[in-house]
Design an enzyme around this catalytic site. Sequence first.
Site, PDB file in Angstrom:
ATOM      1  N   GLY A 141       6.605  -3.192   2.988  1.00  0.00           N
ATOM      2  CA  GLY A 141       6.361  -3.802   4.295  1.00  0.00           C
ATOM      3  C   GLY A 141       7.165  -5.079   4.445  1.00  0.00           C
ATOM      4  O   GLY A 141       7.829  -5.515   3.490  1.00  0.00           O
ATOM      5  N   ASP A 165       0.410   2.106   9.042  1.00  0.00           N
ATOM      6  CA  ASP A 165      -0.041   1.386  10.244  1.00  0.00           C
ATOM      7  C   ASP A 165       1.013   1.422  11.360  1.00  0.00           C
ATOM      8  O   ASP A 165       0.697   1.191  12.527  1.00  0.00           O
ATOM      9  CB  ASP A 165      -0.363  -0.078   9.903  1.00  0.00           C
ATOM     10  CG  ASP A 165      -1.368  -0.209   8.765  1.00  0.00           C
ATOM     11  OD1 ASP A 165      -2.086   0.771   8.498  1.00  0.00           O
ATOM     12  OD2 ASP A 165      -1.416  -1.281   8.140  1.00  0.00           O
ATOM     13  N   HIS A 201      -9.012   6.185   2.111  1.00  0.00           N
ATOM     14  CA  HIS A 201      -7.663   6.256   1.546  1.00  0.00           C
ATOM     15  C   HIS A 201      -7.049   7.642   1.567  1.00  0.00           C
ATOM     16  O   HIS A 201      -5.868   7.782   1.228  1.00  0.00           O
ATOM     17  CB  HIS A 201      -7.667   5.666   0.138  1.00  0.00           C
ATOM     18  CG  HIS A 201      -7.797   4.177   0.173  1.00  0.00           C
ATOM     19  ND1 HIS A 201      -9.000   3.552   0.432  1.00  0.00           N
ATOM     20  CD2 HIS A 201      -6.880   3.196   0.052  1.00  0.00           C
ATOM     21  CE1 HIS A 201      -8.819   2.252   0.444  1.00  0.00           C
ATOM     22  NE2 HIS A 201      -7.546   2.005   0.218  1.00  0.00           N
ATOM     23  N   GLY A 229       0.836  -1.212   0.000  1.00  0.00           N
ATOM     24  CA  GLY A 229       0.000   0.000   0.000  1.00  0.00           C
ATOM     25  C   GLY A 229       0.859   1.245   0.000  1.00  0.00           C
ATOM     26  O   GLY A 229       1.857   1.316   0.714  1.00  0.00           O
TER      27      GLY A 229
HETATM   28  O1  F6P Z   1      -1.649  -1.394   5.437  1.00  0.00           O
HETATM   29  C1  F6P Z   1      -1.972  -0.115   5.012  1.00  0.00           C
HETATM   30  C2  F6P Z   1      -3.452   0.025   4.796  1.00  0.00           C
HETATM   31  O2  F6P Z   1      -3.723   1.360   4.424  1.00  0.00           O
HETATM   32  C3  F6P Z   1      -4.324  -0.402   5.981  1.00  0.00           C
HETATM   33  O3  F6P Z   1      -4.323   0.553   7.010  1.00  0.00           O
HETATM   34  C4  F6P Z   1      -5.634  -0.633   5.298  1.00  0.00           C
HETATM   35  O4  F6P Z   1      -6.467  -1.530   6.008  1.00  0.00           O
HETATM   36  C5  F6P Z   1      -5.232  -1.226   3.984  1.00  0.00           C
HETATM   37  O5  F6P Z   1      -3.902  -0.796   3.733  1.00  0.00           O
HETATM   38  C6  F6P Z   1      -6.098  -0.849   2.828  1.00  0.00           C
HETATM   39  O6  F6P Z   1      -5.665  -1.544   1.696  1.00  0.00           O
HETATM   40  P1  F6P Z   1      -6.221  -1.287   0.230  1.00  0.00           P
HETATM   41  O7  F6P Z   1      -5.425  -0.136  -0.354  1.00  0.00           O
HETATM   42  O8  F6P Z   1      -5.938  -2.560  -0.475  1.00  0.00           O
HETATM   43  O9  F6P Z   1      -7.671  -0.959   0.342  1.00  0.00           O
END
Ligand code: F6P
Length: 361
Positions: A119, A145, A283, A12
């Site tokens: 990560g 996170d 987001h 992410g």
């Molecule tokens: O791990 C980072 C993060 O932003 C989390 O806080 C969240 O749950 C997840 O990624 C969201 O992922 P995606 O971009 O796949 O919706």
Amino acid sequence: MKKRIGVLTSGGDCAGLNTAIWGVTVSALQRGWEVIGIQDATDGLFSRPMRYRQLTMADFEFPFAALGGTMLGSNNSGNPRIQMKADGTFEELTEEELNTRFKEGVAELGLSALVVIGGDGSMAIVSKYCKIAGISMIGIPKTIDNDAPATDLAIGFSTAKNVVMEVLDKLNTTASSHNRVMIAEVMGRGAGHLALNAGVAGFADVILIPEIPYTYEGVLNQLKKNRSLGKKHGLVVIAEGIKTPDGKHSFAGNGKTFKGVSEYFAERLSNDGFNVRSNVLGHMQRAGNPVEEDRILATSYAVHAIELLERNENNRVVILKDGRISDMDLNEVLKIANTPVDPEGDMANMARSLGIYIGEK
Ligand code: F6P
């Protein structure tokens, strides 16, 4: 010795990735090395034709290093087997084909090392391919996170904290105009760092995080108590990864993403007489340009990564520990679990002392 290294971002996105790519590139160029930016995480190496670009100083005319997102693109699907072909259709590769393509790709590009900004999951996956291809790998941790193992701070967390705090300030203004309780659902997966830190900075009345059990009555009583003390509006910050008070139902949407916790509380609190509105921050928490802390962290990590490669180190992860930048063996890092909020840590105790309800001890 002149080197040609690759750099990619994986997982992410978050603020500070472009600063890290810039830091890796300029530090390498200063040493007379060449830098290849691999596009869309490892997909750039797995797809045919490969997707990459040679990075030069010209790529970083202001403001590119200071922008959010990642100029190289990223991928957090966790499944490199599905690859896009040149005509836009998809093909499924076997593990053997992935190994071969990765090896051929780094050979064709002449890479001796790869810097992976991602990560711990991404680092574990990419290091396996690097080993097979016989090139070095250095990892740089990033995640809003802030639960990356071994390091005290990951790129992206500081900016995300700030983004959430600013949204909470906005929610507080409208909440106070209407004597409402505003609920803010904050990201973080299984970790509550973002909710706890931003919640304290954003003057929340209640902060619920996955690491500390809570009761619905605890939330309700807190809001009633504050009302009796003269505060007519309320702010409830909830980490997306909490479970229902009975611990049974999590709000995981599809096991990977989370949704629904703010709605659940909005319904219950309005049944108990509060004027409530729920907000999923979503987001936007990963967006925006990096704040100073993320720029310095990303730059420090990038410089350290290049210094490690200069010393021909391999399989290391750059970390921040007790205020100092250092590094650790990747296999050792992977043995450490992700770092949750310490329920007895300074931040949690400060929140309790302020009278914020953060669940039960
Ligand atoms: O791990 C980072 C993060 O932003 C989390 O806080 C969240 O749950 C997840 O990624 C969201 O992922 P995606 O971009 O796949 O919706």
